[in-house]
Design a protein around this motif. Structure first.
Motif, mmCIF file in Angstrom:
data_model
loop_
_atom_site.group_PDB
_atom_site.id
_atom_site.type_symbol
_atom_site.label_atom_id
_atom_site.label_comp_id
_atom_site.label_asym_id
_atom_site.label_seq_id
_atom_site.Cartn_x
_atom_site.Cartn_y
_atom_site.Cartn_z
ATOM 1 N N PRO A 504 0.641 -1.131 -0.198
ATOM 2 C CA PRO A 504 -0.102 -0.364 -0.093
ATOM 3 C C PRO A 504 0.802 1.718 0.073
ATOM 4 C CG PRO A 504 0.119 -0.958 2.147
ATOM 5 C CD PRO A 504 0.676 -1.658 1.353
ATOM 6 N N LYS A 505 0.082 2.301 -0.346
ATOM 7 C CA LYS A 505 0.956 4.126 -0.359
ATOM 8 C C LYS A 505 0.449 4.027 0.861
ATOM 9 C CE LYS A 505 0.690 5.065 -5.531
ATOM 10 N NZ LYS A 505 0.561 5.422 -6.169
ATOM 11 N N SER A 506 1.596 3.655 1.729
ATOM 12 C CA SER A 506 1.496 4.074 3.045
ATOM 13 C C SER A 506 2.291 4.395 4.121
ATOM 14 C CB SER A 506 0.542 2.958 4.266
ATOM 15 O OG SER A 506 0.488 3.282 5.646
ATOM 16 N N ALA A 507 2.398 5.685 4.483
ATOM 17 C CA ALA A 507 3.104 6.040 5.519
ATOM 18 C C ALA A 507 4.504 5.061 6.490
ATOM 19 C CB ALA A 507 2.097 7.338 5.953
ATOM 20 N N LYS A 508 3.205 3.996 7.255
ATOM 21 C CA LYS A 508 3.432 3.009 7.754
ATOM 22 C C LYS A 508 4.251 1.725 8.138
ATOM 23 C CE LYS A 508 1.626 5.873 12.200
ATOM 24 N NZ LYS A 508 1.051 5.619 13.228
ATOM 25 N N ILE A 509 2.498 1.173 6.709
ATOM 26 C CA ILE A 509 2.921 -0.546 6.515
ATOM 27 C C ILE A 509 3.572 -0.505 5.299
ATOM 28 C CG2 ILE A 509 1.869 -2.205 5.519
ATOM 29 C CD1 ILE A 509 -0.550 -1.138 7.771
ATOM 30 N N LEU A 510 4.468 -1.307 4.869
ATOM 31 C CA LEU A 510 5.212 -1.432 3.543
ATOM 32 C C LEU A 510 4.608 -2.376 2.572
ATOM 33 C CD1 LEU A 510 7.919 -1.251 1.662
ATOM 34 C CD2 LEU A 510 9.508 -3.563 3.428
ATOM 35 N N SER A 511 4.321 -3.691 3.505
ATOM 36 C CA SER A 511 3.662 -5.002 2.676
ATOM 37 C C SER A 511 2.796 -5.730 3.727
ATOM 38 C CB SER A 511 4.222 -5.481 2.021
ATOM 39 O OG SER A 511 5.254 -6.156 3.004
ATOM 40 N N HIS A 512 2.080 -5.800 3.448
ATOM 41 C CA HIS A 512 1.021 -7.163 4.168
ATOM 42 C C HIS A 512 0.223 -7.789 3.446
ATOM 43 C CE1 HIS A 512 -3.180 -5.275 3.538
ATOM 44 N NE2 HIS A 512 -2.238 -4.104 2.699
ATOM 45 N N GLY A 513 -0.342 -9.583 4.082
ATOM 46 C CA GLY A 513 -1.261 -9.957 3.371
ATOM 47 C C GLY A 513 -0.849 -11.605 4.159
ATOM 48 N N PRO A 514 -1.769 -12.199 3.200
ATOM 49 C CA PRO A 514 -1.796 -13.818 3.887
ATOM 50 C C PRO A 514 -0.245 -15.008 2.918
ATOM 51 C CG PRO A 514 -3.635 -13.471 2.083
ATOM 52 C CD PRO A 514 -2.777 -12.146 2.508
ATOM 53 N N ASP A 515 -0.519 -16.160 4.452
ATOM 54 C CA ASP A 515 0.388 -17.656 3.714
ATOM 55 C C ASP A 515 -0.305 -18.619 4.259
ATOM 56 O OD1 ASP A 515 3.073 -16.533 2.700
ATOM 57 O OD2 ASP A 515 2.905 -14.860 4.293
ATOM 58 N N GLY A 516 -0.577 -19.328 3.434
ATOM 59 C CA GLY A 516 -0.931 -20.968 3.727
ATOM 60 C C GLY A 516 -0.027 -21.932 3.215
ATOM 61 N N SER A 517 -0.156 -23.195 4.300
ATOM 62 C CA SER A 517 0.738 -23.684 3.793
ATOM 63 C C SER A 517 -0.558 -25.586 4.246
ATOM 64 C CB SER A 517 2.580 -24.120 4.302
ATOM 65 O OG SER A 517 2.602 -25.093 4.060
ATOM 66 N N LEU A 518 0.099 -26.285 3.301
ATOM 67 C CA LEU A 518 -0.931 -27.693 3.397
ATOM 68 C C LEU A 518 0.768 -28.879 4.052
ATOM 69 C CD1 LEU A 518 -2.722 -29.738 4.540
ATOM 70 C CD2 LEU A 518 -3.544 -30.020 2.094
ATOM 71 N N THR A 519 1.054 -29.253 4.557
ATOM 72 C CA THR A 519 2.624 -30.656 5.297
ATOM 73 C C THR A 519 1.166 -32.173 5.016
ATOM 74 O OG1 THR A 519 3.770 -28.668 5.442
ATOM 75 C CG2 THR A 519 4.297 -31.122 5.296
ATOM 76 N N LEU A 520 1.547 -32.810 3.921
ATOM 77 C CA LEU A 520 0.960 -33.808 3.983
ATOM 78 C C LEU A 520 1.394 -34.951 3.980
ATOM 79 C CD1 LEU A 520 -2.254 -33.794 2.326
ATOM 80 C CD2 LEU A 520 -2.245 -33.510 4.891
ATOM 81 N N PHE A 521 1.911 -36.249 5.061
ATOM 82 C CA PHE A 521 2.873 -37.473 4.643
ATOM 83 C C PHE A 521 2.241 -38.395 4.803
ATOM 84 C CE2 PHE A 521 5.165 -34.041 7.004
ATOM 85 C CZ PHE A 521 7.017 -34.615 6.392
ATOM 86 N N PHE A 522 2.698 -38.966 3.951
ATOM 87 C CA PHE A 522 1.857 -40.947 3.924
ATOM 88 C C PHE A 522 3.131 -41.976 4.214
ATOM 89 C CE2 PHE A 522 -0.508 -38.307 2.000
ATOM 90 C CZ PHE A 522 -2.088 -38.035 1.696
ATOM 91 N N ASN A 523 2.867 -42.522 5.163
ATOM 92 C CA ASN A 523 4.125 -44.466 4.680
ATOM 93 C C ASN A 523 3.660 -44.728 3.507
ATOM 94 O OD1 ASN A 523 2.235 -46.071 4.996
ATOM 95 N ND2 ASN A 523 2.017 -46.724 6.961
ATOM 96 N N THR A 524 5.154 -45.495 3.446
ATOM 97 C CA THR A 524 5.306 -46.176 2.076
ATOM 98 C C THR A 524 4.068 -47.202 1.711
ATOM 99 O OG1 THR A 524 6.753 -47.982 3.045
ATOM 100 C CG2 THR A 524 7.638 -45.769 1.805
ATOM 101 N N GLN A 525 3.686 -47.710 2.811
ATOM 102 C CA GLN A 525 2.174 -48.635 1.966
ATOM 103 C C GLN A 525 1.217 -47.554 1.853
ATOM 104 O OE1 GLN A 525 4.236 -49.167 5.144
ATOM 105 N NE2 GLN A 525 4.921 -50.366 3.810
ATOM 106 N N GLY A 526 1.137 -46.752 1.802
ATOM 107 C CA GLY A 526 -0.513 -45.190 1.781
ATOM 108 C C GLY A 526 -1.077 -44.183 2.713
#
Length: 725
Positions: A504-526
């Motif tokens: 934003p063109k803001s005097a105080k904030i340089l940037s802002h925004g969301p992040d999302g992550s999904l980390t799934l594990f399976f064993n070798t038998q699925g």
């Protein structure tokens, strides 16, 4: 997944063979031989500087990347038969004193007014060197790899001086040609300059760099144009002997004083201007700073970075293969449990497209643990393709020597050998928007034991606002990398991530925004075994302070018994399932204040329907530039059903850094770790009496906190000298 993998291979392969493109090719600085002698004193009074071409009109990188910098910086470069010279005039944009953390070498970039040089002597947009200083004169130097990462553990011989004036500070440096690697006869180097001014919170660069990338990105370098090829550095042999004396005592075992009287030597031999041979005999690393302890509530081994100098130059050739938890080679496996007797390492560039690395290390036997003498061989070959991508192959071999274990012994037994062969393709597009990796590893052991495979790939896009990454990994159950770092085996992992930023063109904030992550594990038998997911929101302020908040979800179906306190108590059974929701917050204050602070919190569920409460706090105060005080503390409180009940763990680490000059340093670091019931005290005095030559005094104690008494104690005096033959 197979279809997706094939698509990624086709996509990455398309980028692999695109012709190399120089984004900032129009930014050219001409360098001429000095017409007068240059004295490195921070005073611009030589005729050579009056006649030198000036790089000026820097572009702003942050807070915005669409205009020229408001902070004026002028750069001049020159050379003679032995040195590359640099003179930088850093003008003040607003009144007030400069801001620095200390006079310590390789300072924290974001906490100091500083100037940095990034140079790519092969103009391959991938590898290079960085030199610089903060406004108080502390030096910065590092080796660059992977297109913009800087390894600050790399040290070499060079001299510099910073002089402060009312309206500016001047940085002047002389870098010996023998201290860097470059291709003989080349007349164009990639180059860029970075300036950070904390009073205006402005970061700028000579050749423009988009704000989503670090100023070190070699994809965005301009060109240093030589009036004639750089001089041949000639014979370049350095011998670095050391002499050490010390005494230690194990009070727990009621031991006597054990005295150390040792000598050893390193040598650096430049076979060409870009290919180096390192030799070591009886090396000692007692002066290396101790690892930062952590409270370990994880089910797997933790990673601690390599700090030993011998393993660091061109270390990316060996250590960057794979991913953070699938590394076929991890140099800390060598010499931490057995003495290194000798070693050799060949590394560097054959030409613009080919890099090579070969290492052989020999360790001695350890009778107390029945560990045999072992030999470690690592070989790497890397071929650049297209703009900035490369193919690589790695071979790792660990061999036990003259080892015939007794099958009836009660002592530990070790494998006769373990080998890994790895292939990897690294994508880096010309504009750095696309990066990725595809790799495969095959392991071999005696009689088929330890024969296994691993594969992983990722593809990342980093645009101006949107960032996303797809990554998947596979490690077979019998995959073995005894000289690597692979804490988990027998799994398939899928880990997509996405983030978005508004500016934003803001005097105080340089940037802002969301992040999302999904980390799934399976064993070798699925079978679905793990889920570690989060949604977060981050705000970066113009003052350079940061705030983030996270909503987390965790699921674990245990594949092995696990003590949720990691302190040797009752274990949860295999197959048990555990769910947890959590909330985290993180904040770091603006770095330009003499008083800095930060904190992170975690509140939420834990194993066995329990709860985990975590608070981490960091405080810092500096009497710039001479004294820096810091306190880091972490408190974990675990609520679990019986037989565990409530468990509290404190981890406290006060630290004091005294930098009397930019060559005399004193550091004392205390760590109290309640989980392992240990107090560690480490004090280190360093006097750099000549470039890359040091006198160290290191004192270390370990205490048992309750009842309080000394467990062991040591003091070491070490002298090293860098001698150019």
């Amino acid at each position: 997944m197979r279809t997706l993998f094939l698509f990624m291979l086709i996509f990455l392969g398309t980028y692999a063979f695109l012709p190399a493109q120089k984004i900032n090719a129009d930014y050219r600085l001409h360098i001429h031989r000095a017409i007068s002698p240059i004295v490195v004193d921070g005073v611009m009074d030589e005729e050579a500087w009056e006649k030198a071409e000036i790089a000026t009109d820097f572009f702003m990188i942050t807070p915005m990347d669409t205009s020229f910098s408001k902070v004026k910086t002028d750069v001049r470069m020159s050379y003679d038969d032995h040195h590359l010279y640099l003179l930088v005039v850093n003008y003040h944009a607003v009144e007030g004193p400069y801001m620095v953390e200390s006079l310590r070498r390789d300072f924290s970039f974001g906490k100091n007014d500083n100037f940095l040089l990034f140079m790519d002597p092969f103009d391959d947009l991938t590898n290079g060197f960085s030199f610089g200083a903060n406004a108080a004169g502390a030096q910065w130097d590092g080796q660059m790899y992977n297109g913009g990462a800087v390894d600050l553990s790399w040290d070499n011989k060079w001299v510099s001086k910073v002089k402060n004036y009312e309206d500016k500070w001047i940085f002047e440096a002389a870098i010996p040609f023998k201290s860097i690697r470059y291709k003989k006869g080349i007349t164009e180097w990639g180059i860029n300059f970075s300036r950070l001014d904390l009073k205006t919170t402005e970061k700028s660069g000579w050749a423009p760099v988009p704000r989503q990338f670090p100023s070190a990105s070699l994809a965005y370098t301009g060109t240093l144009v030589w009036d004639s090829p750089p001089p041949d550095p000639g014979a370049n042999i350095s011998v670095i002997p050391y002499v050490l004396g010390g005494v230690s005592r194990d009070f727990d075992q009621e031991g006597e004083n054990v005295y150390r009287r040792e000598v050893g030597m390193d040598a650096k031999i430049s076979l060409t201007s870009s290919l180096n041979l390192d030799l070591t005999v009886n090396p000692d690393f007692s002066q290396v700073e101790v690892d930062r302890q952590v409270t370990n509530l994880d089910r797997f081994e933790l990673f601690f970075p390599e700090r030993r100098q011998f393993f660091l130059e061109n270390g990316d050739l060996f250590a960057s293969f794979g991913y953070s938890t699938i590394r076929p080679f991890f140099s800390r496996r060598i010499g931490l449990e057995a003495p290194i007797q000798f070693g050799a390492r060949l590394s560097g560039k054959i030409n613009k497209d080919w890099r090579i690395g070969a290492m052989n290390m020999q360790t001695g036997a350890v009778s107390e643990t029945a560990l045999p003498a072992q030999n470690f061989t690592v070989m790497a070959l890397q071929r650049q393709v297209g703009a900035r991508s490369n193919f690589g192959v790695l071979l790792v071999n660990k061999q036990s020597l003259n080892y015939q274990p007794d099958p009836n012994t009660e002592q530990p037994t070790y494998s006769q050998f373990n080998r890994n062969v790895a292939l990897e393709y690294n994508l880096a597009s010309a504009n750095n928007l696309w990066t990725g990796k595809v790799m495969g590893i095959k392991s071999f052991g005696p009689n088929g034991a330890g024969n296994g495979v691993s594969h992983a790939a990722n593809l990342k896009y980093a645009g101006g606002n949107l960032t996303w990454n797809w990554q998947h990994e596979y490690v077979s159950e019998n995959f073995t990398a005894e000289v690597g770092f692979v804490p988990r085996r027998g799994f398939v992992k899928i880990a997509p991530q996405v983030g978005y930023r508004w500016f934003p063109k803001s005097a105080k904030i340089l940037s802002h925004g969301p992040d999302g992550s999904l980390t799934l594990f399976f064993n070798t038998q699925g079978v679905y075994t793990d889920n570690a997911s989060f949604l977060s929101y981050t705000i970066r302020f113009r003052s350079q302070s940061n705030f983030s908040t996270f909503l987390t979800y965790d699921f674990v179906k245990l594949q092995a018994p696990f003590d949720p306190t990691n302190s040797g108590r009752e274990k949860l059974p295999v197959g048990s399932e555990h769910y947890a929701m959590g909330w985290r917050t993180e904040y770091t204050s603006k770095p330009q204040s003499v008083f800095t602070y930060g904190f992170s919190t975690r509140v939420g569920g834990y194993y066995a329907n329990g709860n985990l409460y975590t608070f981490t706090g960091d405080l810092g105060y500096r009497f710039q530039p001479y004294v820096s005080l810091a306190l880091s503390s972490t408190f974990n409180q675990i609520h679990l059903p019986e037989p565990w009940g409530q468990t509290d763990f404190w981890l406290v680490g006060p630290r004091i850094d005294v930098t009397l000059t930019n060559t005399v340093f004193f550091t004392t670091f205390l760590q109290y770790n309640e989980q392992i019931k240990n107090i560690n005290l480490n004090s280190r005095f360093q006097w750099r009496f000549a470039p890359a030559s040091d006198l160290f005094i290191v004192y270390m104690d370990n205490y048992l906190p309750d009842p309080f008494h000394v467990k062991n104690r040591s003091v070491v005096l070490k002298f090293t000298y860098w001698w150019n033959v």
